[in-house]
Design a protein around this motif. Sequence first.
Motif, PDB file in Angstrom:
ATOM      1  N   ALA A  80       0.831  -1.204   0.000  1.00 28.41           N
ATOM      2  CA  ALA A  80       0.000   0.000   0.000  1.00 28.41           C
ATOM      3  C   ALA A  80       0.864   1.252   0.000  1.00 28.41           C
ATOM      4  CB  ALA A  80      -0.920   0.003   1.220  1.00 28.41           C
ATOM      5  N   GLY A  81       0.523   2.198  -0.888  1.00 28.29           N
ATOM      6  CA  GLY A  81       1.281   3.439  -0.959  1.00 28.29           C
ATOM      7  C   GLY A  81       0.419   4.682  -0.999  1.00 28.29           C
ATOM      8  N   ASN A  82      -0.897   4.512  -1.271  1.00 28.17           N
ATOM      9  CA  ASN A  82      -1.806   5.661  -1.287  1.00 28.17           C
ATOM     10  C   ASN A  82      -3.230   5.168  -1.043  1.00 28.17           C
ATOM     11  OD1 ASN A  82      -3.057   4.937  -3.927  1.00 28.17           O
ATOM     12  ND2 ASN A  82      -1.027   5.439  -4.749  1.00 28.17           N
ATOM     13  N   VAL A  83      -4.150   6.102  -0.888  1.00 23.00           N
ATOM     14  CA  VAL A  83      -5.530   5.727  -0.553  1.00 23.00           C
ATOM     15  C   VAL A  83      -6.171   4.927  -1.677  1.00 23.00           C
ATOM     16  CG1 VAL A  83      -5.862   7.661   1.037  1.00 23.00           C
ATOM     17  CG2 VAL A  83      -6.431   7.949  -1.386  1.00 23.00           C
ATOM     18  N   GLY A  84      -5.762   5.190  -2.922  1.00 20.17           N
ATOM     19  CA  GLY A  84      -6.326   4.459  -4.048  1.00 20.17           C
ATOM     20  C   GLY A  84      -6.025   2.980  -4.019  1.00 20.17           C
ATOM     21  N   HIS A  85      -4.883   2.608  -3.422  1.00 22.30           N
ATOM     22  CA  HIS A  85      -4.541   1.188  -3.330  1.00 22.30           C
ATOM     23  C   HIS A  85      -5.532   0.433  -2.436  1.00 22.30           C
ATOM     24  CE1 HIS A  85      -0.128   2.250  -4.460  1.00 22.30           C
ATOM     25  NE2 HIS A  85      -0.859   1.990  -5.526  1.00 22.30           N
ATOM     26  N   PHE A  86      -6.029   1.087  -1.388  1.00 21.35           N
ATOM     27  CA  PHE A  86      -7.021   0.450  -0.520  1.00 21.35           C
ATOM     28  C   PHE A  86      -8.329   0.265  -1.287  1.00 21.35           C
ATOM     29  CE2 PHE A  86      -3.969   2.258   2.402  1.00 21.35           C
ATOM     30  CZ  PHE A  86      -3.888   1.323   3.426  1.00 21.35           C
ATOM     31  N   GLN A  87      -8.747   1.277  -2.010  1.00 20.97           N
ATOM     32  CA  GLN A  87      -9.952   1.149  -2.826  1.00 20.97           C
ATOM     33  C   GLN A  87      -9.795   0.014  -3.834  1.00 20.97           C
ATOM     34  OE1 GLN A  87     -10.904   4.665  -5.118  1.00 20.97           O
ATOM     35  NE2 GLN A  87     -12.432   3.603  -6.367  1.00 20.97           N
ATOM     36  N   GLU A  88      -8.659  -0.035  -4.489  1.00 22.00           N
ATOM     37  CA  GLU A  88      -8.395  -1.040  -5.518  1.00 22.00           C
ATOM     38  C   GLU A  88      -8.496  -2.452  -4.973  1.00 22.00           C
ATOM     39  OE1 GLU A  88      -5.056  -1.218  -8.962  1.00 22.00           O
ATOM     40  OE2 GLU A  88      -4.276  -1.352  -6.917  1.00 22.00           O
ATOM     41  N   VAL A  89      -7.906  -2.693  -3.806  1.00 15.35           N
ATOM     42  CA  VAL A  89      -7.906  -4.060  -3.281  1.00 15.35           C
ATOM     43  C   VAL A  89      -9.297  -4.474  -2.819  1.00 15.35           C
ATOM     44  CG1 VAL A  89      -7.306  -3.577  -0.843  1.00 15.35           C
ATOM     45  CG2 VAL A  89      -6.552  -5.700  -1.934  1.00 15.35           C
ATOM     46  N   PHE A  90     -10.063  -3.555  -2.254  1.00 12.89           N
ATOM     47  CA  PHE A  90     -11.403  -3.916  -1.800  1.00 12.89           C
ATOM     48  C   PHE A  90     -12.342  -4.137  -2.990  1.00 12.89           C
ATOM     49  CE2 PHE A  90     -10.347  -1.627   2.337  1.00 12.89           C
ATOM     50  CZ  PHE A  90     -10.199  -2.800   3.046  1.00 12.89           C
ATOM     51  N   GLU A  91     -12.243  -3.302  -3.998  1.00  8.40           N
ATOM     52  CA  GLU A  91     -13.151  -3.422  -5.139  1.00  8.40           C
ATOM     53  C   GLU A  91     -12.809  -4.620  -6.019  1.00  8.40           C
ATOM     54  OE1 GLU A  91     -14.564   1.211  -5.887  1.00  8.40           O
ATOM     55  OE2 GLU A  91     -12.952   0.378  -7.132  1.00  8.40           O
ATOM     56  N   ASN A  92     -11.546  -4.985  -6.108  1.00  9.06           N
ATOM     57  CA  ASN A  92     -11.129  -6.032  -7.036  1.00  9.06           C
ATOM     58  C   ASN A  92     -11.017  -7.420  -6.426  1.00  9.06           C
ATOM     59  OD1 ASN A  92     -10.295  -4.807  -9.849  1.00  9.06           O
ATOM     60  ND2 ASN A  92      -9.642  -3.337  -8.298  1.00  9.06           N
ATOM     61  N   THR A  93     -10.912  -7.516  -5.111  1.00  7.38           N
ATOM     62  CA  THR A  93     -10.717  -8.835  -4.498  1.00  7.38           C
ATOM     63  C   THR A  93     -11.745  -9.173  -3.432  1.00  7.38           C
ATOM     64  OG1 THR A  93      -9.290  -8.093  -2.683  1.00  7.38           O
ATOM     65  CG2 THR A  93      -8.226  -8.498  -4.808  1.00  7.38           C
ATOM     66  N   ASN A  94     -12.473  -8.180  -2.920  1.00  3.14           N
ATOM     67  CA  ASN A  94     -13.483  -8.398  -1.878  1.00  3.14           C
ATOM     68  C   ASN A  94     -12.890  -8.952  -0.585  1.00  3.14           C
ATOM     69  OD1 ASN A  94     -16.162  -8.108  -1.016  1.00  3.14           O
ATOM     70  ND2 ASN A  94     -16.587 -10.276  -1.352  1.00  3.14           N
ATOM     71  N   VAL A  95     -11.639  -8.655  -0.293  1.00  2.91           N
ATOM     72  CA  VAL A  95     -11.072  -9.055   0.988  1.00  2.91           C
ATOM     73  C   VAL A  95     -11.781  -8.320   2.116  1.00  2.91           C
ATOM     74  CG1 VAL A  95      -8.756  -9.730   0.230  1.00  2.91           C
ATOM     75  CG2 VAL A  95      -9.247  -7.321   0.732  1.00  2.91           C
ATOM     76  N   GLU A  96     -11.671  -8.895   3.311  1.00  4.26           N
ATOM     77  CA  GLU A  96     -12.352  -8.317   4.465  1.00  4.26           C
ATOM     78  C   GLU A  96     -11.569  -7.179   5.120  1.00  4.26           C
ATOM     79  OE1 GLU A  96     -14.326 -11.805   3.355  1.00  4.26           O
ATOM     80  OE2 GLU A  96     -12.183 -11.635   3.820  1.00  4.26           O
ATOM     81  N   ALA A  97     -10.246  -7.146   4.901  1.00  2.00           N
ATOM     82  CA  ALA A  97      -9.419  -6.151   5.582  1.00  2.00           C
ATOM     83  C   ALA A  97      -8.179  -5.859   4.770  1.00  2.00           C
ATOM     84  CB  ALA A  97      -9.035  -6.647   6.980  1.00  2.00           C
ATOM     85  N   ALA A  98      -7.596  -4.688   5.005  1.00  2.67           N
ATOM     86  CA  ALA A  98      -6.326  -4.325   4.382  1.00  2.67           C
ATOM     87  C   ALA A  98      -5.408  -3.765   5.457  1.00  2.67           C
ATOM     88  CB  ALA A  98      -6.535  -3.300   3.273  1.00  2.67           C
ATOM     89  N   LEU A  99      -4.162  -4.159   5.380  1.00  2.97           N
ATOM     90  CA  LEU A  99      -3.167  -3.813   6.402  1.00  2.97           C
ATOM     91  C   LEU A  99      -2.057  -2.983   5.781  1.00  2.97           C
ATOM     92  CD1 LEU A  99      -1.613  -6.239   9.000  1.00  2.97           C
ATOM     93  CD2 LEU A  99      -0.113  -5.124   7.326  1.00  2.97           C
ATOM     94  N   ALA A 100      -1.526  -2.051   6.569  1.00  2.00           N
ATOM     95  CA  ALA A 100      -0.370  -1.268   6.137  1.00  2.00           C
ATOM     96  C   ALA A 100       0.486  -0.962   7.353  1.00  2.00           C
ATOM     97  CB  ALA A 100      -0.808   0.012   5.430  1.00  2.00           C
ATOM     98  N   ALA A 101       1.719  -0.583   7.076  1.00  2.67           N
ATOM     99  CA  ALA A 101       2.668  -0.323   8.163  1.00  2.67           C
ATOM    100  C   ALA A 101       3.403   0.986   7.939  1.00  2.67           C
ATOM    101  CB  ALA A 101       3.644  -1.495   8.303  1.00  2.67           C
ATOM    102  N   GLY A 102       4.416   0.967   7.071  1.00  2.98           N
ATOM    103  CA  GLY A 102       5.303   2.114   6.909  1.00  2.98           C
ATOM    104  C   GLY A 102       4.596   3.411   6.586  1.00  2.98           C
ATOM    105  N   ILE A 103       3.609   3.379   5.691  1.00  2.00           N
ATOM    106  CA  ILE A 103       2.933   4.625   5.313  1.00  2.00           C
ATOM    107  C   ILE A 103       2.153   5.218   6.478  1.00  2.00           C
ATOM    108  CG2 ILE A 103       2.804   4.083   2.860  1.00  2.00           C
ATOM    109  CD1 ILE A 103      -0.147   3.296   3.327  1.00  2.00           C
ATOM    110  N   PHE A 104       1.708   4.350   7.415  1.00  2.00           N
ATOM    111  CA  PHE A 104       1.047   4.853   8.614  1.00  2.00           C
ATOM    112  C   PHE A 104       2.083   5.369   9.620  1.00  2.00           C
ATOM    113  CE2 PHE A 104      -2.731   1.713   7.990  1.00  2.00           C
ATOM    114  CZ  PHE A 104      -3.270   2.556   7.030  1.00  2.00           C
ATOM    115  N   HIS A 105       3.177   4.620   9.791  1.00  2.00           N
ATOM    116  CA  HIS A 105       4.205   5.038  10.750  1.00  2.00           C
ATOM    117  C   HIS A 105       4.750   6.426  10.397  1.00  2.00           C
ATOM    118  CE1 HIS A 105       3.806   0.984  11.921  1.00  2.00           C
ATOM    119  NE2 HIS A 105       4.845   0.457  11.321  1.00  2.00           N
ATOM    120  N   ARG A 106       5.051   6.621   9.115  1.00  2.00           N
ATOM    121  CA  ARG A 106       5.664   7.874   8.670  1.00  2.00           C
ATOM    122  C   ARG A 106       4.628   8.958   8.395  1.00  2.00           C
ATOM    123  NH1 ARG A 106       8.603   3.733   5.932  1.00  2.00           N
ATOM    124  NH2 ARG A 106       7.203   3.931   4.137  1.00  2.00           N
ATOM    125  N   GLN A 107       3.335   8.622   8.601  1.00  2.00           N
ATOM    126  CA  GLN A 107       2.223   9.545   8.400  1.00  2.00           C
ATOM    127  C   GLN A 107       2.156  10.078   6.967  1.00  2.00           C
ATOM    128  OE1 GLN A 107       3.078  12.072  12.013  1.00  2.00           O
ATOM    129  NE2 GLN A 107       0.996  11.451  12.559  1.00  2.00           N
TER     130      GLN A 107
END
Length: 545
Positions: free
Chosen positions: A493-520
């Motif tokens: 994950a690198g931007n908000v669009g990546h979260f939209q992309e994964v939910f719309e294209n795969t129907n996963v229940e959750a998405a996780l991120a680390a570095g982009i949240f840590h560094r704000q």
Amino acid sequence: MPGLYMLDYGAGNVRSLINAVNHLGYDIQYVKEPQDILKADRLIFPGVGAFGHAMEALHQKGYAEPLKEYIASGRPFMGICVGMQTLFEGSEESDIPGLGVLPGIVKKFSTDNKAVPHMGWNATQLLKETDVANYSIEQGSVYYFVHSFAVPYDATKHHGIALTTTQYGDEIFVSSAQHNNVFATQFHPEKSGYMGLCLLKAFLSGPGVYTNDQVNRIVEPTLLPKHALTKRIIACLDVRANDRGDLVVTKGDQYDVREKDGDNDVRNLGKPVDLAKRYFEEGADEVTFLNITSFRNCPLVDMPMLEVLQRTSETVFVPLTIGGGIRDVVDPDGTVHPAFEVAGEYFRSGADKVSIGSDAVYAAEKYYAQGKDGSSAIETIARAYGAQAVVISVDPRRVYVKDPSETTHHTVKTSVPGPNGEQFCWYQCTVKGGREGRDLDVRQLVIACEALGAGEILLNCMDRDGTNSGYELELIKAVKAAVNIPVIASSGAGNVGHFQEVFENTNVEAALAAGIFHRQEVPIEAVKKHLKSVDIPVREHVPAL
């Protein structure tokens, strides 16, 4: 509060409930023997895991009859999750009868068009219109659920007893019940953020006994066009010791967590307890700790991550997962602690779920060679604490082939061609932090782990880690199609669009991120705001009490 007791039959994370009650300014005592139940002025019974295991424990400890006597006395009682389910007549999960306080049978969810366990934040439909007896629950209030069994709503049996219902797929179940002195929730208020704390406060501070004479109107639930289970946004913290022995949250490039210049020390992005609290306050739906050191030379009772969980659960009231080191542990003095015991220590310290990595690969290999024998960490932990407590952390990497016929493993057509223009790849499972590949593909792994009793998949991708190029959609689709349990997308994950992309294209229940949240670089709030703008359901942030 004098006379406030909690009944703990010995399974799962009750520390979070204790911490939530203490956070609200109340003291609570443990029930240590059967007669303590009848000393209580107000009693809370939390539970996780299997219905049969809970009922067996109640009978073995001599709690069942005093518990029924306490409820019959009219004093305030609250049951949570399995603590609620035991109030009913029985469960499909076991031949052991329930307490029979409330009518109905607990049944397993259908897997038609949805993952089981039902895991995440879902909305409630309030059935009783009342000025006093709704425990701060409002129409559409969202709480955290994690369960595979529930009580289907029956208009004849549950009219006037069901306080709320919740819809999952096309099934409507009783998500909370209120009858005279009995209040019970299928969801976990102690893990439902500030909304859950408000509910607990209402139970602790109110009369605790309400009759239907105080209800203005009772309505029937409505079957909605779709259920309101939200997509979870999970903050992940990779934790390890730096060269001075301090625990730090770190993040690397392709698993290298050391600075490229200067003293080459472990990259330090913050202290784990402080960062977890920040994420809770920013609206993270869950927090995951991955212990990437495993502290192999520590006795079990001195594991540093136990203290991290204990301190985190004092101020963070969303689910906590711990991964890394969930395996058989040998103390320096030679004492052996099986993985089941290690997991139990983490649960008692505040974890809700444990994440198993390398040992899951070994268990899957054994499963294909010998079948199930009940001895794997997945099986032993799930048997006692429930499937929802076991997460499988998968670290696959691409192995390119020119044609699927070149391998016996499950292949996908990849959007990222190989070094020689290969259009296909299979995803090889790895162990030891990605340092060793095995002759097992990711599809084989997740199918085996679901069969062994796991309740969720945390799906990483070594090729995407640290790249900020988006999630590996082909991999996620393949895994989602192979299992009926929830899947968490991770890595890339690198931007908000990546979260939209994964939910719309795969129907996963959750998405996780680390570095982009840590560094704000990408705040959690920004992710949720964007997802809401494109009509992807997310839990809205609720401010502190």
